[in-house]
Design a protein around this motif. Structure first.
Motif, PDB file in Angstrom:
ATOM      1  N   LEU A 142       0.829  -1.219   0.000  1.00 52.46           N
ATOM      2  CA  LEU A 142       0.000   0.000   0.000  1.00 52.46           C
ATOM      3  C   LEU A 142       0.855   1.259   0.000  1.00 52.46           C
ATOM      4  N   ASP A 143       2.002   1.218   0.682  1.00 50.84           N
ATOM      5  CA  ASP A 143       2.895   2.381   0.700  1.00 50.84           C
ATOM      6  C   ASP A 143       3.376   2.744  -0.693  1.00 50.84           C
ATOM      7  N   TYR A 144       3.561   1.740  -1.547  1.00 54.80           N
ATOM      8  CA  TYR A 144       4.092   1.991  -2.882  1.00 54.80           C
ATOM      9  C   TYR A 144       3.015   2.202  -3.935  1.00 54.80           C
ATOM     10  N   THR A 145       1.783   1.802  -3.646  1.00 56.20           N
ATOM     11  CA  THR A 145       0.753   1.880  -4.676  1.00 56.20           C
ATOM     12  C   THR A 145      -0.266   2.983  -4.451  1.00 56.20           C
ATOM     13  N   SER A 146      -0.289   3.584  -3.276  1.00 54.55           N
ATOM     14  CA  SER A 146      -1.334   4.559  -2.984  1.00 54.55           C
ATOM     15  C   SER A 146      -0.737   5.927  -2.656  1.00 54.55           C
ATOM     16  N   ASN A 148      -2.872   8.123  -1.323  1.00 57.02           N
ATOM     17  CA  ASN A 148      -3.905   8.568  -0.412  1.00 57.02           C
ATOM     18  C   ASN A 148      -3.308   8.729   0.995  1.00 57.02           C
ATOM     19  N   ASP A 149      -3.464   9.917   1.591  1.00 56.01           N
ATOM     20  CA  ASP A 149      -2.910  10.178   2.923  1.00 56.01           C
ATOM     21  C   ASP A 149      -3.517   9.273   3.988  1.00 56.01           C
ATOM     22  N   ALA A 150      -4.799   8.994   3.886  1.00 60.32           N
ATOM     23  CA  ALA A 150      -5.451   8.134   4.883  1.00 60.32           C
ATOM     24  C   ALA A 150      -4.890   6.720   4.825  1.00 60.32           C
TER      25      ALA A 150
END
Length: 184
Positions: A142-146, A148-150
């Motif tokens: 998720l860190d590499y694909t998003s 989004n701040d949330a």
């Protein structure tokens, strides 16, 4: 695999600490009290890198100690020989002790998880271990694909909880094991 992972964690730790953008939120948090999302992301990353490097560093340090002792013993046994004659016994002791220590460290349990799951069957302990590892893989993805701040803040929170509840206690237990092994 643990030795490679430990080496990669150590490399990541070194790379992160060399990066001024990574250090700035940590310094601002410590000096100015700015404990924002960037501070926590850097702190959690630092915790993960440090805890991840402990098993590999421990195994290599233990192997280095054994290799040095074997090389010294070979030099003492044959002082007229060249230093190269001590290389083989030293390298052999280094290799076998490093692998042996790595195998032993794989078996060192997280004391917090062992306590929390003390009455659980082994199958439950195994599932929890897979779940914790899966959570780490998911948050890394998720860190590499998003953008989004949330999602990023949620990943940092999950990684922070994993670091405090799993990685840090495991690293402490493995470090403790290391110090009992290398103590003269």
């Amino acid at each position: 695999m643990m030795l490679v992972a430990g080496g990669l964690s150590l490399a990541a730790l070194t790379t992160h600490l060399a990066d001024p953008k990574f250090r700035k939120p940590l310094v601002d948090g410590a000096t100015k009290g700015e404990f924002d999302a960037n501070f926590w992301k850097s702190a959690v990353t630092l915790l993960g890198d440090t805890a991840g490097s402990v098993p590999g560093v421990t195994a290599v340090a233990t192997g280095a100690r054994a290799g040095t002792a074997a090389a010294r013993a070979a030099m003492t046994a044959a002082p007229e020989a060249s230093a190269l004659t001590a290389l083989s016994p030293g390298a052999s002791a280094f290799r076998s002790t490093t692998w042996s220590t790595a195998g032993t460290l794989r078996e060192v349990e997280n004391p917090l998880a062992a306590w929390a799951l003390r009455a659980s069957p082994q199958s439950t302990r195994d599932r929890v271990g897979v779940g914790v590892a899966s959570a780490g893989a998911i948050t890394a993805t998720l860190d590499y694909t998003s953008d989004n701040d949330a999602v990023e803040q949620g990943s940092t929170a999950v990684d922070g909880a994993r670091g405090v509840l799993d990685e840090a206690p495991s690293a402490v237990a493995k470090s403790s094991h290391f110090w009992t092994v290398v103590r003269p």
